[in-house]
Design a protein around this motif. Sequence first.
Motif, mmCIF file in Angstrom:
data_model
loop_
_atom_site.group_PDB
_atom_site.id
_atom_site.type_symbol
_atom_site.label_atom_id
_atom_site.label_comp_id
_atom_site.label_asym_id
_atom_site.label_seq_id
_atom_site.Cartn_x
_atom_site.Cartn_y
_atom_site.Cartn_z
ATOM 1 N N ALA A 72 41.859 47.943 48.921
ATOM 2 C CA ALA A 72 41.308 46.603 48.666
ATOM 3 C C ALA A 72 41.000 46.420 47.177
ATOM 4 O O ALA A 72 41.276 45.362 46.604
ATOM 5 C CB ALA A 72 40.048 46.387 49.491
ATOM 6 N N TYR A 73 40.435 47.466 46.539
ATOM 7 C CA TYR A 73 40.164 47.384 45.106
ATOM 8 C C TYR A 73 41.465 47.213 44.327
ATOM 9 O O TYR A 73 41.548 46.405 43.389
ATOM 10 C CB TYR A 73 39.448 48.644 44.615
ATOM 11 N N GLN A 74 42.470 47.977 44.720
ATOM 12 C CA GLN A 74 43.767 47.885 44.043
ATOM 13 C C GLN A 74 44.347 46.487 44.174
ATOM 14 O O GLN A 74 44.908 45.934 43.225
ATOM 15 C CB GLN A 74 44.747 48.911 44.639
ATOM 16 N N SER A 75 44.224 45.917 45.357
ATOM 17 C CA SER A 75 44.740 44.569 45.593
ATOM 18 C C SER A 75 44.012 43.546 44.726
ATOM 19 O O SER A 75 44.630 42.663 44.114
ATOM 20 C CB SER A 75 44.589 44.196 47.071
ATOM 21 N N ASN A 76 42.680 43.667 44.650
ATOM 22 C CA ASN A 76 41.889 42.759 43.822
ATOM 23 C C ASN A 76 42.264 42.881 42.351
ATOM 24 O O ASN A 76 42.403 41.880 41.642
ATOM 25 C CB ASN A 76 40.399 43.036 43.996
ATOM 26 N N ILE A 77 42.421 44.125 41.898
ATOM 27 C CA ILE A 77 42.762 44.345 40.495
ATOM 28 C C ILE A 77 44.151 43.795 40.177
ATOM 29 O O ILE A 77 44.366 43.199 39.113
ATOM 30 C CB ILE A 77 42.681 45.849 40.148
ATOM 31 N N SER A 78 45.086 43.950 41.098
ATOM 32 C CA SER A 78 46.435 43.401 40.882
ATOM 33 C C SER A 78 46.372 41.885 40.745
ATOM 34 O O SER A 78 47.050 41.292 39.889
ATOM 35 C CB SER A 78 47.361 43.788 42.043
ATOM 36 N N SER A 79 45.548 41.251 41.584
ATOM 37 C CA SER A 79 45.380 39.799 41.512
ATOM 38 C C SER A 79 44.762 39.393 40.173
ATOM 39 O O SER A 79 45.187 38.413 39.541
ATOM 40 C CB SER A 79 44.498 39.315 42.667
ATOM 41 N N ILE A 80 43.761 40.170 39.727
ATOM 42 C CA ILE A 80 43.123 39.896 38.437
ATOM 43 C C ILE A 80 44.120 40.065 37.297
ATOM 44 O O ILE A 80 44.170 39.253 36.365
ATOM 45 C CB ILE A 80 41.910 40.824 38.235
ATOM 46 N N ASP B 93 35.431 39.030 40.646
ATOM 47 C CA ASP B 93 36.014 39.688 41.818
ATOM 48 C C ASP B 93 35.536 41.132 41.858
ATOM 49 O O ASP B 93 35.181 41.711 40.823
ATOM 50 C CB ASP B 93 37.543 39.647 41.750
ATOM 51 N N ILE B 94 35.506 41.700 43.058
ATOM 52 C CA ILE B 94 35.044 43.081 43.242
ATOM 53 C C ILE B 94 36.164 44.041 42.880
ATOM 54 O O ILE B 94 37.286 43.919 43.366
ATOM 55 C CB ILE B 94 34.599 43.308 44.690
ATOM 56 N N ILE B 95 35.849 45.023 42.029
ATOM 57 C CA ILE B 95 36.869 45.983 41.597
ATOM 58 C C ILE B 95 36.470 47.439 41.833
ATOM 59 O O ILE B 95 37.219 48.349 41.479
ATOM 60 C CB ILE B 95 37.197 45.798 40.106
ATOM 61 N N GLY B 96 35.287 47.670 42.428
ATOM 62 C CA GLY B 96 34.873 49.053 42.616
ATOM 63 C C GLY B 96 33.713 49.207 43.573
ATOM 64 O O GLY B 96 33.193 48.213 44.102
ATOM 65 N N PRO B 97 33.303 50.447 43.824
ATOM 66 C CA PRO B 97 32.199 50.734 44.757
ATOM 67 C C PRO B 97 30.912 50.035 44.349
ATOM 68 O O PRO B 97 30.739 49.646 43.188
ATOM 69 C CB PRO B 97 32.066 52.267 44.669
#
Length: 361
Positions: free
Chosen positions: A66-74, A217-221
């Motif tokens: 999920a973090y990877q997906s968010n970061i890719s979108s960012i 957006d959330i990118i980590g724990p």
Amino acid sequence: MSMTVGQYGTAGTSLILNEGIRQIQAEQSSVAWQTSQGTVSSSISELGSSQQTTLSLSPKLAELGAYQSNISSIQNRLSLSSTALKQITDLAQSLNTQLLGMMSSEGSLSSTSSAAADSARLGLNNLGTILNTADGNGYIFGGHATFTPPVATPSTLGDSQLAQTISGLVSGLNDSNSDTIFSKATSASADNSTSMSVFSSTLSLPADQAVYQRASDIIGPDRETLNVGVVATEGGQSSSTSTGSPIRDLMRDMMIMTSMKGMSTTTPGFSNLVRTLHNSLTDTTNQLIDMNTTIGVTQNTLTRRQGIYSSVQLSIKEQLSNNLDVNLAEVATRSSDLSLQLKASFSLIADMKNMSLADYL
């Protein structure tokens, strides 16, 4: 008279053999599943000592995904923002080049300022269109108001109330008031009232407050978040010569240039205003470049973060593989052994059915 063992003492033996056959067949079904699916079991509950580890690792893997997906979108949004800022910077630099021409002896004719004014007016339309750039998640310069266009009517910026106000100011240009005109044009451009601002109500804020309108957006724990992209009206503190927002300052300068159509070096105050515009566009260009540089730094940081997450994901997948994946060579050997055991059991039962009591004894 001949009697078979099954009539007396072999019933218990047959039951034992039949139970053994059922166990072998159950193991064969399990081996067949492992062969077809490549995993140890279809159920977490059958993993034995690996059960707890698997239960704790699987959600972690999903979380990292999920973090990877968010970061890719960012990253996609930042890439679009960077391209858009580069286009806006090119607009500012192009107009500044024309201003330098207007400051030279060759550019002293009214035709030169008219050409620059036409370019500035066209640039206004282009600027409005660029500011309304959108991706799959909404307008990239819109901040929290993701689905509200930053500029309501990009094609009419040159005819907006702000443009008309600035045109009225420039029409009164004389030898002594160029600085006053520029200051008043700045105040009008920083005006966030509904009648004057060309931006959406969400973005009609002082530049140093607009920065807090950035989407996140959330990118980590622990719900670690990152502010994404650039807000159209963001910047720093305003002054008599700047709205605080480089994009707003650029829009103001374009509107001033548009209003200078037909002027020349013989127009009172013209040269002073051109020099002021040149200095302003130089500052604006540098600020836009700085904003784009910051985006590049953020992209590099996110790329490193993605690399870390990828390494952790790979480690987790290896651990899960050790817990869940089967060794197909071992499974094949086990399948062959079970097949031989099953055949032997059936043969033994068949032989026992024909044994007499004497054979048994």
